[in-house]
Design a protein around this motif. Structure first.
Motif, mmCIF file in Angstrom:
data_model
loop_
_atom_site.group_PDB
_atom_site.id
_atom_site.type_symbol
_atom_site.label_atom_id
_atom_site.label_comp_id
_atom_site.label_asym_id
_atom_site.label_seq_id
_atom_site.Cartn_x
_atom_site.Cartn_y
_atom_site.Cartn_z
ATOM 1 N N ILE A 49 0.815 -1.219 0.000
ATOM 2 C CA ILE A 49 0.000 0.000 0.000
ATOM 3 C C ILE A 49 0.848 1.268 0.000
ATOM 4 O O ILE A 49 0.314 2.367 -0.106
ATOM 5 N N VAL A 50 2.160 1.116 0.122
ATOM 6 C CA VAL A 50 3.034 2.289 0.204
ATOM 7 C C VAL A 50 3.753 2.494 -1.125
ATOM 8 O O VAL A 50 4.371 1.569 -1.658
ATOM 9 N N ALA A 51 3.638 3.696 -1.653
ATOM 10 C CA ALA A 51 4.388 4.096 -2.844
ATOM 11 C C ALA A 51 5.331 5.214 -2.418
ATOM 12 O O ALA A 51 4.927 6.377 -2.337
ATOM 13 N N PRO A 52 6.564 4.884 -2.090
ATOM 14 C CA PRO A 52 7.474 5.892 -1.519
ATOM 15 C C PRO A 52 7.742 7.043 -2.480
ATOM 16 O O PRO A 52 7.828 6.858 -3.699
ATOM 17 N N SER A 53 7.848 8.226 -1.917
ATOM 18 C CA SER A 53 8.311 9.386 -2.667
ATOM 19 C C SER A 53 9.702 9.735 -2.155
ATOM 20 O O SER A 53 10.139 9.215 -1.128
ATOM 21 N N SER A 54 10.387 10.590 -2.860
ATOM 22 C CA SER A 54 11.744 10.925 -2.442
ATOM 23 C C SER A 54 11.945 12.429 -2.463
ATOM 24 O O SER A 54 11.235 13.163 -3.151
ATOM 25 N N GLY A 55 12.894 12.868 -1.696
ATOM 26 C CA GLY A 55 13.246 14.277 -1.658
ATOM 27 C C GLY A 55 14.748 14.419 -1.528
ATOM 28 O O GLY A 55 15.423 13.519 -1.024
ATOM 29 N N VAL A 56 15.266 15.524 -1.986
ATOM 30 C CA VAL A 56 16.706 15.765 -1.928
ATOM 31 C C VAL A 56 16.959 17.111 -1.263
ATOM 32 O O VAL A 56 16.349 18.121 -1.637
ATOM 33 N N HIS A 57 17.835 17.115 -0.275
ATOM 34 C CA HIS A 57 18.264 18.360 0.361
ATOM 35 C C HIS A 57 19.787 18.406 0.347
ATOM 36 O O HIS A 57 20.445 17.433 0.705
ATOM 37 N N VAL A 58 20.316 19.526 -0.073
ATOM 38 C CA VAL A 58 21.761 19.719 -0.149
ATOM 39 C C VAL A 58 22.165 20.777 0.868
ATOM 40 O O VAL A 58 21.518 21.828 0.970
ATOM 41 N N ILE A 59 23.211 20.505 1.632
ATOM 42 C CA ILE A 59 23.723 21.472 2.601
ATOM 43 C C ILE A 59 24.767 22.343 1.913
ATOM 44 O O ILE A 59 25.781 21.841 1.419
ATOM 45 N N LEU A 60 24.505 23.642 1.883
ATOM 46 C CA LEU A 60 25.395 24.604 1.245
ATOM 47 C C LEU A 60 26.006 25.527 2.299
ATOM 48 O O LEU A 60 25.502 25.610 3.427
ATOM 49 N N PRO A 61 27.065 26.245 1.945
ATOM 50 C CA PRO A 61 27.636 27.220 2.891
ATOM 51 C C PRO A 61 26.604 28.268 3.300
ATOM 52 O O PRO A 61 25.651 28.560 2.563
ATOM 53 N N GLY A 62 26.800 28.841 4.458
ATOM 54 C CA GLY A 62 25.830 29.770 5.018
ATOM 55 C C GLY A 62 25.604 31.025 4.211
ATOM 56 O O GLY A 62 24.546 31.651 4.321
ATOM 57 N N TYR A 63 26.571 31.421 3.361
ATOM 58 C CA TYR A 63 26.415 32.679 2.635
ATOM 59 C C TYR A 63 25.363 32.603 1.523
ATOM 60 O O TYR A 63 25.041 33.607 0.900
ATOM 61 N N TYR A 64 24.813 31.424 1.268
ATOM 62 C CA TYR A 64 23.761 31.313 0.261
ATOM 63 C C TYR A 64 22.419 31.845 0.771
ATOM 64 O O TYR A 64 21.501 32.067 -0.016
ATOM 65 N N ALA A 65 22.279 32.008 2.075
ATOM 66 C CA ALA A 65 21.040 32.549 2.645
ATOM 67 C C ALA A 65 21.381 33.324 3.904
ATOM 68 O O ALA A 65 22.247 32.902 4.677
ATOM 69 N N PRO A 66 20.728 34.458 4.134
ATOM 70 C CA PRO A 66 20.968 35.188 5.383
ATOM 71 C C PRO A 66 20.485 34.371 6.573
ATOM 72 O O PRO A 66 19.657 33.467 6.436
ATOM 73 N N ALA A 67 20.994 34.701 7.742
ATOM 74 C CA ALA A 67 20.684 33.910 8.932
ATOM 75 C C ALA A 67 19.237 34.044 9.375
ATOM 76 O O ALA A 67 18.730 33.195 10.109
ATOM 77 N N ASN A 68 18.558 35.102 8.921
ATOM 78 C CA ASN A 68 17.209 35.364 9.423
ATOM 79 C C ASN A 68 16.142 35.374 8.334
ATOM 80 O O ASN A 68 15.052 35.908 8.530
ATOM 81 N N MET A 69 16.438 34.786 7.167
ATOM 82 C CA MET A 69 15.438 34.773 6.092
ATOM 83 C C MET A 69 15.697 33.611 5.144
ATOM 84 O O MET A 69 16.849 33.265 4.864
ATOM 85 N N GLY A 70 14.614 33.005 4.668
ATOM 86 C CA GLY A 70 14.715 31.961 3.666
ATOM 87 C C GLY A 70 14.169 32.444 2.337
ATOM 88 O O GLY A 70 13.681 33.571 2.207
ATOM 89 N N MET A 71 14.258 31.578 1.339
ATOM 90 C CA MET A 71 13.740 31.920 0.018
ATOM 91 C C MET A 71 13.102 30.688 -0.602
ATOM 92 O O MET A 71 13.552 29.557 -0.378
ATOM 93 N N ILE A 72 12.036 30.910 -1.370
ATOM 94 C CA ILE A 72 11.388 29.837 -2.106
ATOM 95 C C ILE A 72 11.320 30.219 -3.576
ATOM 96 O O ILE A 72 10.997 31.362 -3.918
ATOM 97 N N ASP A 73 11.683 29.275 -4.433
ATOM 98 C CA ASP A 73 11.481 29.429 -5.874
ATOM 99 C C ASP A 73 10.281 28.562 -6.227
ATOM 100 O O ASP A 73 10.396 27.335 -6.293
#
Length: 336
Positions: free
Chosen positions: A287-311
């Motif tokens: 009954i289970v059809a697995p889905s997958s997700g990918v998360h990559v850890i990047l250096p901190g300078y790609y995002a400010p410490a107090n804000m995220g971004m969504i595309d």
């Protein structure tokens, strides 16, 4: 750990000697330091459990805590470590889901709408109950075409409206220059500005462990690195527990397999659900059809410490987040 395993073995009447003494000492210590709740919920040694929860991820730990606080005698076992699977692989958000809201509107999907409403309500519970693990996080949506400005503005304002009193901040427009100040690596070409809305950041694995620890505080027997090898049944063919083995003992060169007796067994193993179901009936359809997700850890300078971004619209039609996380940046999505 020895005391917890002693409790598991006691449910099937298989505890003796040092393990029994250890279990009794811990039970007395817990009851003495935390009141009568734990002592009452543990029940007398040697009695079967009311519930055996297989899997100590977020779902399993939540079930164990809910049952233990209702006075049931609960055991929870985990093959690996707490939150070692799906429950520590999220995008680190506790949110209503702006993309689900968009789908609800365009597809007139009432179920998606209810999902967003429920998630927004639960978001507030997390932020109020565990402020040390959850916090508000502004998330920026880049605007590359003028017509997107009113579109995203309407969407974020509707999101604010659905949150109602649960929302602490309202969404707002950000100019192109301020958007580039926040995310200098954004493409300047065609960038018009950005909209910022608020959602919740969340430490998923620590919350999972906190749920398990709280369940143990209320009397649940919680043990990791215990693998279920088979399910057991009574003479009428009804499930009455499981056969398990201690992987820590196995790693140390010894063997320790035993039964756990319980009136009910809950399968909370996530993507491994079907493997447990087949222990009961090999012919049961999956009954289970697995889905997958990918998360990559990047250096901190790609995002400010107090804000995220969504595309919200990548080149292949998916959604991707860039979120600050413990001095680094998480980039990815749970839907690939």
């Amino acid at each position: 750990r020895a005391a917890q395993i002693a409790d598991l073995k006691a449910s099937a009447g298989a505890v003796t000697g040092a393990l029994k003494d250890a279990g009794n000492k811990v039970a007395k210590a817990v009851a003495g330091s935390s009141g009568d709740v734990q002592a009452d919920n543990q029940g007398s040694k040697g009695e079967e459990y009311d519930l055996l929860v297989i899997g100590a991820g977020a779902t399993g730990a939540g079930i164990a805590l809910d049952a233990a606080t209702r006075g049931l005698k609960v055991a929870m076992v985990e093959r690996d470590d707490f939150a070692s699977g799906t429950s520590s692989k999220s995008t680190k958000l506790v949110h209503g889901g702006v993309r689900y809201l968009e789908k609800a509107v365009w597809e007139l999907d009432y179920n998606q709408y209810k999902l967003v409403k429920e998630a927004l309500r639960e978001r507030r519970f997390f932020l109020d109950t565990a402020p040390h693990l959850s916090s508000w996080l502004p998330i920026m949506i880049p605007i590359n075409k003028w017509w997107q400005a009113p579109y995203f503005w309407a969407g974020t304002k509707f999101y604010d409206f659905l949150a109602g009193s649960e929302n602490i901040e309202t969404s707002y427009f950000m100019t192109k220059s301020k958007a580039l100040d926040a995310f200098p690596m954004l493409k300047k070409d065609n960038l018009v500005g950005a909209l910022v809305y608020y959602d919740g950041a969340h430490n998923d694995s620590r919350m999972n462990v906190s749920l398990g620890m709280t369940a143990a505080l209320y009397g649940a027997t919680v043990v990791n690195h215990i693998e279920v090898t088979s399910l057991t049944k009574d003479e009428n063919g009804r499930l009455n527990g499981a056969r398990v083995k201690d992987l820590v003992a196995e790693a140390n060169g010894s063997s320790d397999e035993f039964n756990i007796r319980a009136k009910g067994v809950i399968n909370a193993t996530g993507p491994f659900t079907d493997s447990i179901r087949k222990m009961d009936d090999q012919k049961v359809p999956e009954i289970v059809a697995p889905s997958s997700g990918v998360h990559v850890i990047l250096p901190g300078y790609y995002a400010p410490a107090n804000m995220g971004m969504i595309d919200p619209h990548t080149s292949d039609g998916r959604v991707i987040f860039f979120l600050p996380w413990q001095g680094n940046t998480i980039a990815g999505t749970t839907d690939t």
